[in-house]
Design a protein around this motif. Structure first.
Motif, PDB file in Angstrom:
ATOM      1  N   ARG A  37      -1.280  12.468  48.737  1.00 52.96           N
ATOM      2  CA  ARG A  37      -0.025  12.423  49.470  1.00 52.96           C
ATOM      3  C   ARG A  37      -0.188  13.053  50.830  1.00 52.96           C
ATOM      4  O   ARG A  37      -1.020  13.937  51.027  1.00 52.96           O
ATOM      5  N   GLN A  38       0.633  12.578  51.751  1.00 58.50           N
ATOM      6  CA  GLN A  38       0.588  13.086  53.117  1.00 58.50           C
ATOM      7  C   GLN A  38       2.000  13.299  53.623  1.00 58.50           C
ATOM      8  O   GLN A  38       2.772  12.346  53.754  1.00 58.50           O
ATOM      9  N   ALA A  39       2.315  14.545  53.893  1.00 54.86           N
ATOM     10  CA  ALA A  39       3.597  14.900  54.478  1.00 54.86           C
ATOM     11  C   ALA A  39       3.484  14.816  55.996  1.00 54.86           C
ATOM     12  O   ALA A  39       2.385  14.905  56.550  1.00 54.86           O
ATOM     13  N   PRO A  40       4.604  14.657  56.701  1.00 52.54           N
ATOM     14  CA  PRO A  40       4.554  14.563  58.173  1.00 52.54           C
ATOM     15  C   PRO A  40       3.844  15.745  58.806  1.00 52.54           C
ATOM     16  O   PRO A  40       4.149  16.905  58.493  1.00 52.54           O
ATOM     17  N   GLY A  41       2.882  15.457  59.651  1.00 46.38           N
ATOM     18  CA  GLY A  41       2.171  16.502  60.364  1.00 46.38           C
ATOM     19  C   GLY A  41       1.130  17.241  59.557  1.00 46.38           C
ATOM     20  O   GLY A  41       0.555  18.232  60.040  1.00 46.38           O
ATOM     21  N   LYS A  42       0.870  16.779  58.330  1.00 48.91           N
ATOM     22  CA  LYS A  42      -0.088  17.470  57.467  1.00 48.91           C
ATOM     23  C   LYS A  42      -1.217  16.528  57.054  1.00 48.91           C
ATOM     24  O   LYS A  42      -1.130  15.320  57.233  1.00 48.91           O
ATOM     25  N   GLU A  43      -2.244  17.117  56.491  1.00 48.19           N
ATOM     26  CA  GLU A  43      -3.366  16.322  56.022  1.00 48.19           C
ATOM     27  C   GLU A  43      -3.015  15.618  54.708  1.00 48.19           C
ATOM     28  O   GLU A  43      -2.076  15.999  54.017  1.00 48.19           O
ATOM     29  N   ASP A  89       7.670  18.136  47.771  1.00 45.28           N
ATOM     30  CA  ASP A  89       6.933  16.952  47.299  1.00 45.28           C
ATOM     31  C   ASP A  89       7.162  15.742  48.204  1.00 45.28           C
ATOM     32  O   ASP A  89       6.523  14.707  48.014  1.00 45.28           O
ATOM     33  N   THR A  90       8.060  15.865  49.160  1.00 50.09           N
ATOM     34  CA  THR A  90       8.330  14.768  50.083  1.00 50.09           C
ATOM     35  C   THR A  90       7.072  14.405  50.856  1.00 50.09           C
ATOM     36  O   THR A  90       6.458  15.261  51.504  1.00 50.09           O
ATOM     37  N   ALA A  91       6.682  13.132  50.771  1.00 50.41           N
ATOM     38  CA  ALA A  91       5.448  12.676  51.407  1.00 50.41           C
ATOM     39  C   ALA A  91       5.292  11.183  51.169  1.00 50.41           C
ATOM     40  O   ALA A  91       6.009  10.598  50.349  1.00 50.41           O
ATOM     41  N   VAL A  92       4.352  10.608  51.879  1.00 46.08           N
ATOM     42  CA  VAL A  92       3.884   9.264  51.538  1.00 46.08           C
ATOM     43  C   VAL A  92       2.784   9.422  50.501  1.00 46.08           C
ATOM     44  O   VAL A  92       1.830  10.192  50.722  1.00 46.08           O
ATOM     45  N   TYR A  93       2.924   8.723  49.409  1.00 47.63           N
ATOM     46  CA  TYR A  93       1.960   8.803  48.315  1.00 47.63           C
ATOM     47  C   TYR A  93       1.050   7.581  48.365  1.00 47.63           C
ATOM     48  O   TYR A  93       1.526   6.443  48.391  1.00 47.63           O
ATOM     49  N   TYR A  94      -0.246   7.839  48.353  1.00 44.74           N
ATOM     50  CA  TYR A  94      -1.256   6.794  48.422  1.00 44.74           C
ATOM     51  C   TYR A  94      -2.065   6.752  47.132  1.00 44.74           C
ATOM     52  O   TYR A  94      -2.466   7.805  46.611  1.00 44.74           O
ATOM     53  N   CYS A  95      -2.322   5.538  46.650  1.00 49.47           N
ATOM     54  CA  CYS A  95      -3.275   5.408  45.556  1.00 49.47           C
ATOM     55  C   CYS A  95      -4.626   4.986  46.136  1.00 49.47           C
ATOM     56  O   CYS A  95      -4.688   4.398  47.229  1.00 49.47           O
ATOM     57  N   ALA A  96      -5.666   5.289  45.411  1.00 52.18           N
ATOM     58  CA  ALA A  96      -7.013   5.016  45.895  1.00 52.18           C
ATOM     59  C   ALA A  96      -7.944   4.755  44.721  1.00 52.18           C
ATOM     60  O   ALA A  96      -7.682   5.215  43.602  1.00 52.18           O
ATOM     61  N   ALA A  97      -9.020   4.031  45.003  1.00 53.72           N
ATOM     62  CA  ALA A  97     -10.004   3.674  43.980  1.00 53.72           C
ATOM     63  C   ALA A  97     -11.399   4.080  44.424  1.00 53.72           C
ATOM     64  O   ALA A  97     -11.787   3.842  45.580  1.00 53.72           O
ATOM     65  N   GLY A 119       0.558   3.007  50.624  1.00 52.47           N
ATOM     66  CA  GLY A 119       1.432   4.164  50.502  1.00 52.47           C
ATOM     67  C   GLY A 119       2.854   3.805  50.145  1.00 52.47           C
ATOM     68  O   GLY A 119       3.361   2.734  50.491  1.00 52.47           O
ATOM     69  N   THR A 120       3.498   4.719  49.446  1.00 49.67           N
ATOM     70  CA  THR A 120       4.917   4.585  49.115  1.00 49.67           C
ATOM     71  C   THR A 120       5.587   5.925  49.374  1.00 49.67           C
ATOM     72  O   THR A 120       5.059   6.984  49.021  1.00 49.67           O
ATOM     73  N   LEU A 121       6.743   5.885  50.022  1.00 43.12           N
ATOM     74  CA  LEU A 121       7.406   7.103  50.485  1.00 43.12           C
ATOM     75  C   LEU A 121       8.289   7.695  49.392  1.00 43.12           C
ATOM     76  O   LEU A 121       9.131   7.008  48.811  1.00 43.12           O
TER      77      LEU A 121
END
Length: 126
Positions: A37-43, A89-97, A119-121
């Protein structure tokens, strides 16, 4: 492998969501899967991972006990059940393989993952 994440939305603190990530392409069962996951302004941070068989899972410290990762290899889909959500927990959530080959491994590092979804917000209101 192409990944399509879904299931995000706006939820109040304490609420739950179920995120899904559908994979297309061959040999889904040879890949370990992860959520970041990536929150605004964060890694982009590690959230959870699951081995190719589903036998092994791993979680980031901030989500242990609240989030559950699972997969259905027959449906080429990985899920992230997120409970007791908090505003942080607010963030864009990304799945990865990531390619597992013969190993029952689930990676925590971004560089272990070759394929990423869009990603899904998830937005959690207080």
């Amino acid at each position: 492998v192409q990944l399509q994440a879904s299931g995000g939305g706006l939820v109040q603190a304490g609420g739950s969501l179920r995120l899904s990530c559908a994979a297309s392409g061959r040999a889904f069962n040879l890949y370990f899967m992860g959520w970041f996951r990536q929150a605004p302004g964060k890694e982009r941070d590690f959230v959870a991972a699951i081995s190719k068989s589903g036998e092994s899972t791993d979680y980031g410290d901030s989500v242990k006990g609240r989030f559950t990762i699972s997969r259905d290899n027959a449906k080429n889909t990985v899920y992230l059940q997120v409970n007791n959500l908090k505003p942080e927990d607010t963030a864009v959530y990304y799945c990865a393989a990531g390619y597992a080959g013969n190993y029952g491994y689930a990676g925590r590092r971004r560089d272990e993952y070759r394929y990423w979804g869009q990603g899904t917000l998830v937005t959690v209101s207080s």
